[in-house]
Design a protein around this motif. Structure first.
Motif, mmCIF file in Angstrom:
data_model
loop_
_atom_site.group_PDB
_atom_site.id
_atom_site.type_symbol
_atom_site.label_atom_id
_atom_site.label_comp_id
_atom_site.label_asym_id
_atom_site.label_seq_id
_atom_site.Cartn_x
_atom_site.Cartn_y
_atom_site.Cartn_z
ATOM 1 N N LYS A 5 37.856 30.259 15.512
ATOM 2 C CA LYS A 5 37.018 29.639 14.484
ATOM 3 C C LYS A 5 36.114 28.577 15.111
ATOM 4 O O LYS A 5 34.925 28.471 14.768
ATOM 5 C CB LYS A 5 37.880 28.997 13.392
ATOM 6 N N MET A 6 36.662 27.779 16.057
ATOM 7 C CA MET A 6 35.851 26.754 16.716
ATOM 8 C C MET A 6 34.733 27.390 17.540
ATOM 9 O O MET A 6 33.613 26.882 17.594
ATOM 10 C CB MET A 6 36.742 25.877 17.607
ATOM 11 N N ILE A 7 35.024 28.531 18.174
ATOM 12 C CA ILE A 7 34.008 29.246 18.966
ATOM 13 C C ILE A 7 32.899 29.767 18.055
ATOM 14 O O ILE A 7 31.708 29.613 18.349
ATOM 15 C CB ILE A 7 34.656 30.401 19.753
ATOM 16 N N LEU A 8 33.299 30.350 16.919
ATOM 17 C CA LEU A 8 32.308 30.867 15.968
ATOM 18 C C LEU A 8 31.447 29.734 15.416
ATOM 19 O O LEU A 8 30.212 29.847 15.342
ATOM 20 C CB LEU A 8 33.019 31.593 14.824
ATOM 21 N N ASP A 9 32.094 28.614 15.042
ATOM 22 C CA ASP A 9 31.358 27.464 14.514
ATOM 23 C C ASP A 9 30.386 26.912 15.557
ATOM 24 O O ASP A 9 29.277 26.473 15.227
ATOM 25 C CB ASP A 9 32.331 26.365 14.082
ATOM 26 N N THR A 10 30.792 26.945 16.830
ATOM 27 C CA THR A 10 29.918 26.468 17.914
ATOM 28 C C THR A 10 28.672 27.343 18.024
ATOM 29 O O THR A 10 27.549 26.844 18.125
ATOM 30 C CB THR A 10 30.676 26.476 19.260
ATOM 31 N N ARG A 11 28.872 28.654 17.997
ATOM 32 C CA ARG A 11 27.740 29.584 18.101
ATOM 33 C C ARG A 11 26.766 29.385 16.942
ATOM 34 O O ARG A 11 25.542 29.355 17.128
ATOM 35 C CB ARG A 11 28.253 31.022 18.119
ATOM 36 N N LEU A 12 27.298 29.231 15.733
ATOM 37 C CA LEU A 12 26.446 29.052 14.555
ATOM 38 C C LEU A 12 25.687 27.733 14.624
ATOM 39 O O LEU A 12 24.508 27.657 14.273
ATOM 40 C CB LEU A 12 27.303 29.106 13.281
ATOM 41 N N THR A 13 26.363 26.683 15.109
ATOM 42 C CA THR A 13 25.723 25.365 15.213
ATOM 43 C C THR A 13 24.604 25.377 16.241
ATOM 44 O O THR A 13 23.527 24.816 16.010
ATOM 45 C CB THR A 13 26.766 24.285 15.589
ATOM 46 N N LEU A 14 24.828 26.033 17.386
ATOM 47 C CA LEU A 14 23.822 26.048 18.453
ATOM 48 C C LEU A 14 22.604 26.908 18.105
ATOM 49 O O LEU A 14 21.577 26.813 18.779
ATOM 50 C CB LEU A 14 24.454 26.526 19.766
ATOM 51 N N ARG A 15 22.717 27.739 17.078
ATOM 52 C CA ARG A 15 21.538 28.480 16.621
ATOM 53 C C ARG A 15 20.544 27.543 15.941
ATOM 54 O O ARG A 15 19.343 27.801 15.926
ATOM 55 C CB ARG A 15 21.960 29.587 15.645
ATOM 56 N N LYS A 16 21.079 26.453 15.369
ATOM 57 C CA LYS A 16 20.244 25.524 14.606
ATOM 58 C C LYS A 16 19.923 24.242 15.365
ATOM 59 O O LYS A 16 18.965 23.550 15.036
ATOM 60 C CB LYS A 16 20.955 25.168 13.297
ATOM 61 N N SER A 17 20.753 23.882 16.350
ATOM 62 C CA SER A 17 20.557 22.623 17.075
ATOM 63 C C SER A 17 20.757 22.829 18.565
ATOM 64 O O SER A 17 21.143 23.912 19.012
ATOM 65 C CB SER A 17 21.530 21.558 16.554
ATOM 66 N N ASN A 18 20.527 21.776 19.328
ATOM 67 C CA ASN A 18 20.556 21.887 20.784
ATOM 68 C C ASN A 18 21.896 21.497 21.401
ATOM 69 O O ASN A 18 22.172 21.823 22.542
ATOM 70 C CB ASN A 18 19.441 21.023 21.391
ATOM 71 N N SER A 19 22.721 20.761 20.632
ATOM 72 C CA SER A 19 23.976 20.282 21.226
ATOM 73 C C SER A 19 25.027 20.043 20.150
ATOM 74 O O SER A 19 24.709 19.768 18.990
ATOM 75 C CB SER A 19 23.737 18.986 22.006
ATOM 76 N N VAL A 20 26.281 20.153 20.553
ATOM 77 C CA VAL A 20 27.397 19.923 19.638
ATOM 78 C C VAL A 20 28.602 19.469 20.460
ATOM 79 O O VAL A 20 28.737 19.820 21.644
ATOM 80 C CB VAL A 20 27.734 21.207 18.848
ATOM 81 N N ILE A 21 29.464 18.670 19.851
ATOM 82 C CA ILE A 21 30.677 18.244 20.544
ATOM 83 C C ILE A 21 31.885 18.845 19.824
ATOM 84 O O ILE A 21 31.928 18.882 18.588
ATOM 85 C CB ILE A 21 30.779 16.699 20.621
ATOM 86 N N LEU A 22 32.834 19.368 20.603
ATOM 87 C CA LEU A 22 34.060 19.936 20.055
ATOM 88 C C LEU A 22 35.179 18.924 20.246
ATOM 89 O O LEU A 22 35.463 18.513 21.377
ATOM 90 C CB LEU A 22 34.436 21.244 20.751
ATOM 91 N N GLN A 23 35.814 18.532 19.151
ATOM 92 C CA GLN A 23 36.923 17.589 19.225
ATOM 93 C C GLN A 23 38.219 18.340 18.974
ATOM 94 O O GLN A 23 38.359 19.074 17.984
ATOM 95 C CB GLN A 23 36.760 16.480 18.180
#
Length: 310
Positions: A5-23
């Motif tokens: 789920k975290m991997i899927l959420d990361t992929r979806l987030t990076l489609r819209k933005s340039n960076s994300v942090i996983l906690q």
């Protein structure tokens, strides 16, 4: 399932933005999540960097990649580079030094540099291209991103997609990382991971609480020199050995110390008490550090004392 789920959420987030942090809590599998992201990215032909600030973390990442059958190179001091690989495990300091030479256009230094000198199958221009244009970068221990070295590397790779990994996504002064990363994805809590069998439960013992009154704080943490004076005392060291004998005699233990001097002293005290103890710090050469870690894993060492390393 939570990792997927975290991997899927990361992929979806990076489609819209340039960076994300996983906690996610320590032990939740952040390195394994990174390996999975890298596997998918490399399969699509993307070049990816995994940035670490400790040799031991780089070795751990390599083991996770090996388990998945991923091919990778290493950009780190003493490692033979292979920039043909889509995945690179990078020492942040080595990468920073190379970037400085590239930015300064210092061809003479680049040709003398161990990294470029060993790239006999590449022209320097090809090597520079590989270092300059990764599609995706994952920063391990991303709460260090406000340090000068990390910030300079992230600024240099402003066009690359960035993912940060951290159990504690905030600076030592308590501020968040919202000015560095566009969003955050939170994994399950440590309590949930324990209740569902992913992490071992633990029992804390606090036989003695040192008096830290009057010790100054630097960046939200105790001043190391002042803390050292409080912690490196025979009363505390003797108390620690005494309770180790009562609670875990003969079992492996990690000891976290306030300074190199403190760590060496603790290791010497455990040795004097009849245990096989070693001290580990970042100033030891790479070969020695690797041997100590290997010996501890193989249970040849009972007590491993360290400073901000393991």
């Amino acid at each position: 399932q939570y990792q997927q789920k975290m991997i899927l959420d990361t992929r979806l987030t990076l489609r819209k933005s340039n960076s994300v942090i996983l906690q996610a809590a320590t032990g939740a599998g952040k390195t394994r999540i990174a390996a999975d992201i890298f596997e998918r990215a490399a399969a699509l032909g993307h070049s990816v960097f995994f940035l670490v600030h400790r040799q031991e973390i780089g070795d751990q990442a390599g083991e996770a990649f090996d388990e998945l059958g991923l091919e990778y190179g290493k950009i780190a001091s003493g490692e033979k580079p292979d920039l043909t690989k889509k995945i690179q495990i990078c020492s942040i300091q080595t990468l920073y030094n190379l970037i400085q030479m590239i930015e300064n256009g210092d061809g003479a230094k680049l040709r003398k540099n161990y990294f470029f000198r060993s790239l006999y199958e590449h022209e320097i221009s090809d090597a520079i291209f590989h270092i300059k244009f990764p599609d995706l970068i994952i920063f391990d221990e991303a709460h260090h991103c406000k340090s000068h070295t990390w910030e300079a590397v992230k600024t240099y790779y402003a066009k690359s997609k960035c993912v940060g990994l951290s159990a504690t996504p905030k600076r030592l002064d308590g501020r968040g990382l919202g000015d560095i990363f566009d969003g955050i994805i939170c994994g399950p809590s440590m309590k949930w991971l324990i209740q569902n069998g992913f992490l071992s439960d633990y029992i804390p013992y606090a036989p003695y609480t040192p008096d830290m009154a009057g010790v100054k704080k630097t960046g939200g943490d105790y001043n190391k020199k002042e803390a050292d004076k409080i912690m490196d005392r025979s009363a505390i060291t003797g108390d620690a050995i005494k309770h180790y004998k009562q609670l875990a005699d003969g079992r492996q233990a990690l000891v976290f110390c306030t300074s190199i001097k403190h760590s060496k002293h603790i290791a010497a005290e455990f040795t004097a008490a009849g245990y096989v103890a070693e001290h580990l710090d970042s100033k030891l050469d790479k070969k020695t550090r690797k041997k100590i870690i290997t010996d501890f894993r193989e249970k040849k060492i009972q007590i491993l004392c360290n400073v901000d390393l393991v």
